[in-house]
Design a protein around this motif. Structure first.
Motif, PDB file in Angstrom:
ATOM      1  N   GLY A   1       0.799  -1.219   0.000  1.00  0.00           N
ATOM      2  CA  GLY A   1       0.000   0.000   0.000  1.00  0.00           C
ATOM      3  C   GLY A   1       0.831   1.267   0.000  1.00  0.00           C
ATOM      4  O   GLY A   1       0.571   2.214  -0.761  1.00  0.00           O
ATOM      5  N   LYS A   2       1.876   1.326   0.832  1.00  0.00           N
ATOM      6  CA  LYS A   2       2.698   2.534   0.920  1.00  0.00           C
ATOM      7  C   LYS A   2       3.463   2.802  -0.373  1.00  0.00           C
ATOM      8  O   LYS A   2       3.478   3.943  -0.857  1.00  0.00           O
ATOM      9  CB  LYS A   2       3.648   2.422   2.111  1.00  0.00           C
ATOM     10  N   PRO A   3       4.135   1.776  -0.961  1.00  0.00           N
ATOM     11  CA  PRO A   3       4.804   2.043  -2.242  1.00  0.00           C
ATOM     12  C   PRO A   3       3.853   2.522  -3.330  1.00  0.00           C
ATOM     13  O   PRO A   3       4.212   3.396  -4.117  1.00  0.00           O
ATOM     14  CB  PRO A   3       5.431   0.683  -2.604  1.00  0.00           C
ATOM     15  N   ILE A   4       2.644   1.963  -3.367  1.00  0.00           N
ATOM     16  CA  ILE A   4       1.673   2.390  -4.379  1.00  0.00           C
ATOM     17  C   ILE A   4       1.318   3.859  -4.178  1.00  0.00           C
ATOM     18  O   ILE A   4       1.286   4.655  -5.124  1.00  0.00           O
ATOM     19  CB  ILE A   4       0.406   1.511  -4.321  1.00  0.00           C
ATOM     20  N   SER A   5       1.060   4.240  -2.934  1.00  0.00           N
ATOM     21  CA  SER A   5       0.739   5.634  -2.647  1.00  0.00           C
ATOM     22  C   SER A   5       1.900   6.545  -3.020  1.00  0.00           C
ATOM     23  O   SER A   5       1.697   7.655  -3.535  1.00  0.00           O
ATOM     24  CB  SER A   5       0.403   5.797  -1.161  1.00  0.00           C
ATOM     25  N   SER A   6       3.119   6.065  -2.784  1.00  0.00           N
ATOM     26  CA  SER A   6       4.305   6.860  -3.128  1.00  0.00           C
ATOM     27  C   SER A   6       4.427   7.036  -4.643  1.00  0.00           C
ATOM     28  O   SER A   6       4.777   8.120  -5.134  1.00  0.00           O
ATOM     29  CB  SER A   6       5.557   6.178  -2.574  1.00  0.00           C
ATOM     30  N   ILE A   7       4.114   5.965  -5.394  1.00  0.00           N
ATOM     31  CA  ILE A   7       4.173   6.040  -6.866  1.00  0.00           C
ATOM     32  C   ILE A   7       3.165   7.063  -7.385  1.00  0.00           C
ATOM     33  O   ILE A   7       3.481   7.907  -8.224  1.00  0.00           O
ATOM     34  CB  ILE A   7       3.898   4.649  -7.479  1.00  0.00           C
ATOM     35  N   ILE A   8       1.935   6.984  -6.866  1.00  0.00           N
ATOM     36  CA  ILE A   8       0.894   7.915  -7.311  1.00  0.00           C
ATOM     37  C   ILE A   8       1.261   9.350  -6.962  1.00  0.00           C
ATOM     38  O   ILE A   8       1.077  10.276  -7.754  1.00  0.00           O
ATOM     39  CB  ILE A   8      -0.467   7.529  -6.690  1.00  0.00           C
ATOM     40  N   SER A   9       1.810   9.536  -5.765  1.00  0.00           N
ATOM     41  CA  SER A   9       2.216  10.883  -5.343  1.00  0.00           C
ATOM     42  C   SER A   9       3.361  11.413  -6.211  1.00  0.00           C
ATOM     43  O   SER A   9       3.378  12.592  -6.591  1.00  0.00           O
ATOM     44  CB  SER A   9       2.636  10.854  -3.870  1.00  0.00           C
ATOM     45  N   SER A  10       4.305  10.520  -6.561  1.00  0.00           N
ATOM     46  CA  SER A  10       5.458  10.941  -7.364  1.00  0.00           C
ATOM     47  C   SER A  10       5.031  11.363  -8.767  1.00  0.00           C
ATOM     48  O   SER A  10       5.545  12.346  -9.319  1.00  0.00           O
ATOM     49  CB  SER A  10       6.478   9.809  -7.452  1.00  0.00           C
ATOM     50  N   GLN A  11       4.072  10.638  -9.353  1.00  0.00           N
ATOM     51  CA  GLN A  11       3.651  11.005 -10.706  1.00  0.00           C
ATOM     52  C   GLN A  11       2.965  12.371 -10.714  1.00  0.00           C
ATOM     53  O   GLN A  11       3.051  13.114 -11.689  1.00  0.00           O
ATOM     54  CB  GLN A  11       2.763   9.913 -11.323  1.00  0.00           C
ATOM     55  N   LYS A  12       2.294  12.703  -9.608  1.00  0.00           N
ATOM     56  CA  LYS A  12       1.674  14.031  -9.529  1.00  0.00           C
ATOM     57  C   LYS A  12       2.747  15.125  -9.537  1.00  0.00           C
ATOM     58  O   LYS A  12       2.580  16.167 -10.181  1.00  0.00           O
ATOM     59  CB  LYS A  12       0.820  14.134  -8.266  1.00  0.00           C
ATOM     60  N   ARG A  13       3.855  14.870  -8.809  1.00  0.00           N
ATOM     61  CA  ARG A  13       4.938  15.866  -8.791  1.00  0.00           C
ATOM     62  C   ARG A  13       5.603  15.980 -10.166  1.00  0.00           C
ATOM     63  O   ARG A  13       5.973  17.072 -10.604  1.00  0.00           O
ATOM     64  CB  ARG A  13       5.973  15.492  -7.725  1.00  0.00           C
ATOM     65  N   ILE A  14       5.739  14.836 -10.845  1.00  0.00           N
ATOM     66  CA  ILE A  14       6.330  14.866 -12.191  1.00  0.00           C
ATOM     67  C   ILE A  14       5.442  15.671 -13.135  1.00  0.00           C
ATOM     68  O   ILE A  14       5.933  16.478 -13.932  1.00  0.00           O
ATOM     69  CB  ILE A  14       6.526  13.428 -12.724  1.00  0.00           C
ATOM     70  N   ARG A  15       4.123  15.469 -13.044  1.00  0.00           N
ATOM     71  CA  ARG A  15       3.202  16.234 -13.895  1.00  0.00           C
ATOM     72  C   ARG A  15       3.341  17.729 -13.632  1.00  0.00           C
ATOM     73  O   ARG A  15       3.350  18.548 -14.559  1.00  0.00           O
ATOM     74  CB  ARG A  15       1.753  15.798 -13.618  1.00  0.00           C
ATOM     75  N   ALA A  16       3.420  18.073 -12.338  1.00  0.00           N
ATOM     76  CA  ALA A  16       3.504  19.494 -11.995  1.00  0.00           C
ATOM     77  C   ALA A  16       4.786  20.119 -12.544  1.00  0.00           C
ATOM     78  O   ALA A  16       4.783  21.232 -13.080  1.00  0.00           O
ATOM     79  CB  ALA A  16       3.421  19.652 -10.485  1.00  0.00           C
ATOM     80  N   ARG A  17       5.895  19.394 -12.408  1.00  0.00           N
ATOM     81  CA  ARG A  17       7.176  19.947 -12.865  1.00  0.00           C
ATOM     82  C   ARG A  17       7.294  19.926 -14.386  1.00  0.00           C
ATOM     83  O   ARG A  17       7.947  20.789 -14.986  1.00  0.00           O
ATOM     84  CB  ARG A  17       8.327  19.158 -12.244  1.00  0.00           C
ATOM     85  N   LYS A  39       2.694  12.696 -20.682  1.00  0.00           N
ATOM     86  CA  LYS A  39       1.347  12.465 -20.185  1.00  0.00           C
ATOM     87  C   LYS A  39       0.909  11.006 -20.329  1.00  0.00           C
ATOM     88  O   LYS A  39       0.357  10.417 -19.394  1.00  0.00           O
ATOM     89  CB  LYS A  39       0.370  13.384 -20.922  1.00  0.00           C
ATOM     90  N   GLY A  40       1.180  10.419 -21.503  1.00  0.00           N
ATOM     91  CA  GLY A  40       0.769   9.032 -21.736  1.00  0.00           C
ATOM     92  C   GLY A  40       1.402   8.051 -20.763  1.00  0.00           C
ATOM     93  O   GLY A  40       0.692   7.272 -20.097  1.00  0.00           O
ATOM     94  N   PRO A  41       2.764   8.059 -20.632  1.00  0.00           N
ATOM     95  CA  PRO A  41       3.398   7.141 -19.673  1.00  0.00           C
ATOM     96  C   PRO A  41       2.933   7.362 -18.236  1.00  0.00           C
ATOM     97  O   PRO A  41       2.780   6.405 -17.474  1.00  0.00           O
ATOM     98  CB  PRO A  41       4.888   7.453 -19.827  1.00  0.00           C
ATOM     99  N   LEU A  42       2.687   8.629 -17.865  1.00  0.00           N
ATOM    100  CA  LEU A  42       2.221   8.891 -16.506  1.00  0.00           C
ATOM    101  C   LEU A  42       0.815   8.340 -16.288  1.00  0.00           C
ATOM    102  O   LEU A  42       0.499   7.831 -15.204  1.00  0.00           O
ATOM    103  CB  LEU A  42       2.245  10.396 -16.224  1.00  0.00           C
ATOM    104  N   ASP A  43      -0.031   8.414 -17.309  1.00  0.00           N
ATOM    105  CA  ASP A  43      -1.373   7.839 -17.207  1.00  0.00           C
ATOM    106  C   ASP A  43      -1.300   6.327 -16.995  1.00  0.00           C
ATOM    107  O   ASP A  43      -2.084   5.749 -16.236  1.00  0.00           O
ATOM    108  CB  ASP A  43      -2.192   8.148 -18.464  1.00  0.00           C
ATOM    109  N   VAL A  44      -0.353   5.692 -17.675  1.00  0.00           N
ATOM    110  CA  VAL A  44      -0.167   4.240 -17.521  1.00  0.00           C
ATOM    111  C   VAL A  44       0.277   3.924 -16.094  1.00  0.00           C
ATOM    112  O   VAL A  44      -0.199   2.959 -15.473  1.00  0.00           O
ATOM    113  CB  VAL A  44       0.857   3.714 -18.541  1.00  0.00           C
TER     114      VAL A  44
END
Length: 695
Positions: A477-493, A507-512
């Motif tokens: 659960g924690k790694p999954i939450s970390s992955i989702i949180s990290s992709q949000k930061r990548i999108r923002a940057r 955008k496409g790879p992040l959606d995957v």
């Protein structure tokens, strides 16, 4: 110009303060009994008559200190201004007072069209007893409560010192539920538990003889186990358990209840308290040689079962009432049923004298304000229950180990004895045939044992895999939450990248990443949900409800595989069977897993993939069907149920075997055919519908 006035109250406030704050008549009568206790009475009698219809009467009489003219005027007739304090001690018997606020008294007095008080103190002669009558109709035409005069008169005789309160011409009849509550409240008021009490409540109810019987009955001596725990003034506690003969089985201080739990705190910040629990083993052999029958005890527990709270010798509702399992006994039993007491198999009490008045009852007298001290008392009782359950579980494990050793020893001894009996009792020409028959029996028995051992080994291996998957599901659960949180930061940057096309390319790879992370999250949640302990308990199971829950869990996983999961559930009553929810989930989940793997086979369709789950009521049975439009079976229909048989390179071959065994455990049947379109697979499981009157 100045005018002096004051706040006054309309008569409607009497109804709001009375009936609305204390809506149950039984609870209001208990408040009157509390007043008798605070008046240092040693007994209180209650006479209930004519209450099967409106117009009945309830008379409460005690031998307490009675009330003076000032006591009536400045105390009894003052609502919400009780002179009692949480730390006050009564004068003659030195009791800690239990009454409060006067609102419960008001609710009781308003139960009749009129109420009267007759009281005498030690300083009065019999003919000098004081009398007050309240006719509630006088208040209906009044503008304010204060404008209705109440006359306190003398001249009515009362033979002994004390008080009598009469509720005359009751506004309505008492319902069966209210009578049950009244009987239960009086039974438990000063407790049916051992120990001398200086206060007794007698009940006379000719219309309800069973009500009087409840007050007298007690079966504490028939309890299989008695747990007693004591919380001392230093915050430490001790506990011990006795069997029904009074033999101490085990005991321990709170420092030894859970020594290996780092987060456990062995002290309690609460006033001194005592906890008693009488636990019954409701099996007929447990009552052999006892005075009571199992049926009598079960009926009695329906009235008094649960753990009740006694504050200064008086029970405080709703603790221990039906539906108010304040120590979560039934929840703990649902999670781990073995050797745990429940509200249906035990009765107990937590007793707190509370000399410093740390526990404060709510205004409506239903329960305490949940202060830190109250929660600590609750933790003390729950910890004692948990320790008790653990010790009983340890005993059960010891018995099982002895049974295993015995089961290994007994057959060999029995075989030797049988051979000796054959040798001694049979002629020589018959002896050889008997020995051959014995050998044949042993071979068949050995084969059956070996098959059982193989099944046991298989299911232990699968259980290990399941628990490992559950641990993985929990930890992921924690790694999954970390992955989702990290992709949000990548999108923002990435929004700052130039040229703009670079951000669009990410955008496409992040959606995957998000899609796959959500899929993992759903899958891990499914594993944990499957292993919930309460799902392994047997009882009435709503098949449609289980199917709908699985549909919710599987939808996001199958969506990613482009598989449509559709339900076709019958909409009439009767989708209930008797069994464990886990077995139904096991059957459907393994069939769904089989369908998903079929769609992964080479040549399987890639579009319009579909799985349908049906429930069909057919007379006294209900069928569950799982059908897909995949490539169908790759082997004989007889072989698909065999363990280890599979056509999938990554499969184990155990899924359908487990589904088959689960169906048999539920007393059902199983079958498999090709789908309705001559393609795919269709599994069908049929079970007997649950008839509630049969269990």
């Amino acid at each position: 110009m100045k005018d002096v006035s004051s706040i006054r109250f309309a008569p409607s406030i009497l109804m709001r303060l009375g009936e609305e704050l204390v809506p149950n008549l039984d609870q209001a009568i208990v408040e009157l009994i509390r007043n008798s206790y605070d008046a240092d009475a040693t007994y209180c009698s209650i006479k209930v008559s004519g209450t099967r219809a409106a117009g009945g009467t309830i008379v409460l009489s005690d031998n307490g200190d009675g009330m003076s003219l000032e006591g009536i005027r400045d105390g009894w007739l003052v609502l919400g201004g009780s002179s009692k304090e949480s730390k006050k001690i009564t004068g003659r018997l030195g009791r800690r007072t239990v009454g409060d606020k006067g609102l419960g008294r008001l609710a009781a007095l308003r139960a009749g069209q009129s109420a009267s008080l007759l009281t005498r103190t030690k300083d009065m002669k019999p003919e000098e007893a004081l009398h007050v009558q309240i006719k509630w109709e006088d208040f209906e035409s009044a503008k304010v409560v204060e404008s209705v005069p109440l006359t306190i008169s003398t001249g009515r005789a009362r033979d002994e010192i004390g008080t009598t309160i009469s509720l005359v011409d009751l506004r309505r009849h008492l319902t069966s539920n209210e009578i049950d509550r009244l009987g239960r409240s009086i039974v438990l008021l000063t407790s049916p538990f051992p120990g001398e009490s200086d206060f007794r409540v007698d009940l006379s109810a000719p219309d309800y003889p069973e009500l009087e019987a409840r007050v007298r009955l007690a079966y504490l001596q028939d309890a299989e186990y008695v747990l007693t725990a004591e919380l001392n003034s230093d915050g430490f506690a001790t506990a011990k358990v006795k069997d029904w003969k009074g033999t101490v089985l085990y005991g321990a201080p709170s420092t030894e209840w859970f020594p290996r739990q780092k987060e456990y705190k062995p002290t309690y910040d609460a006033p001194p308290a005592q906890f008693e629990l009488y636990n019954y083993v409701l099996r007929r052999n447990a009552f052999a040689g006892r005075d009571a029958t199992i049926g009598e005890v079960k009926d009695w527990l329906k009235v008094v079962g649960g753990v009740h709270f006694y504050h200064r010798k008086f029970r405080v509702p709703p603790y221990g009432d039906p539906g108010h399992d304040w120590l979560d006994m039934n929840l703990a039993r649902a999670r781990s049923p073995e050797e745990r007491p429940s509200t249906n198999t035990s009765v107990g009490r937590v007793t707190v004298d509370d000399p410093d008045g740390l526990l404060v009852q709510k205004t409506d007298r239903v329960g305490f304000i949940e202060s830190y001290q109250f929660m600590e008392i609750r933790r003390f009782a729950k910890d004692a229950l948990e320790w008790f359950a653990r010790r009983r579980l340890q005993d059960a494990e010891t018995r099982r180990e002895v049974h295993r050793q015995e089961s290994n020893r007994v057959p060999a001894a029995a075989r030797a004895d049988l051979i000796q009996q054959i040798s001694e009792a049979m002629p020589a020409d018959n002896r050889q045939r008997a020995m051959k028959a014995l050998e044949s029996l042993e071979k068949g028995y050995t084969k059956a044992i070996e098959a059982t051992r193989e099944d046991l080994l298989l299911y232990r291996s699968l259980a290990t895999a399941g628990t490992t998957a559950a641990v993985f599901a929990h930890e992921i659960g924690k790694p999954i939450s970390s992955i989702i949180s990290s992709q949000k930061r990548i999108r923002a940057r990435s929004a700052e990248l130039k040229p703009r096309e670079k951000a669009e390319n990410l955008k496409g790879p992040l959606d995957v990443i998000v899609s796959q992370a959500e899929k993992l999250k759903n899958f891990s949640g499914m594993q944990i949900d499957f292993l919930r302990r309460e799902k392994r308990r047997h009882g009435a199971i709503d098949v449609n409800s289980v199917i709908s829950n699985l549909h919710r869990l599987w939808q996001p996983i199958l969506k990613d595989a482009k598989i449509s999961l559709r339900l076709d559930l019958h909409n009439e009553a009767g989708s209930v069977i008797f069994g464990a929810e886990a077995l139904i989930e096991t059957i459907i989940t393994n069939c769904l897993t089989n369908a998903v793997r079929a769609f992964e086979e080479p040549g399987a369709r890639t579009r319009d993939r579909e799985v349908i789950i049906r429930s069909i009521v057919e007379g006294q049975t209900i069928a569950i069907e799982i059908e897909d439009n995949g490539p169908g079976f790759g082997m004989s229909l007889d072989d698909i149920w065999l363990p280890g048989k599979t056509t999938h390179h990554s499969g184990t071959g155990f899924g359908l075997t487990i589904a088959k065994d689960s169906a048999l455990d539920l007393g059902g049947t199983y079958s498999a055919t090709s789908g309705s379109r001559e393609l795919g697979a269709k599994f069908r499981f049929v079970f007997q519908r649950f008839q509630s009157d049969a269990h």
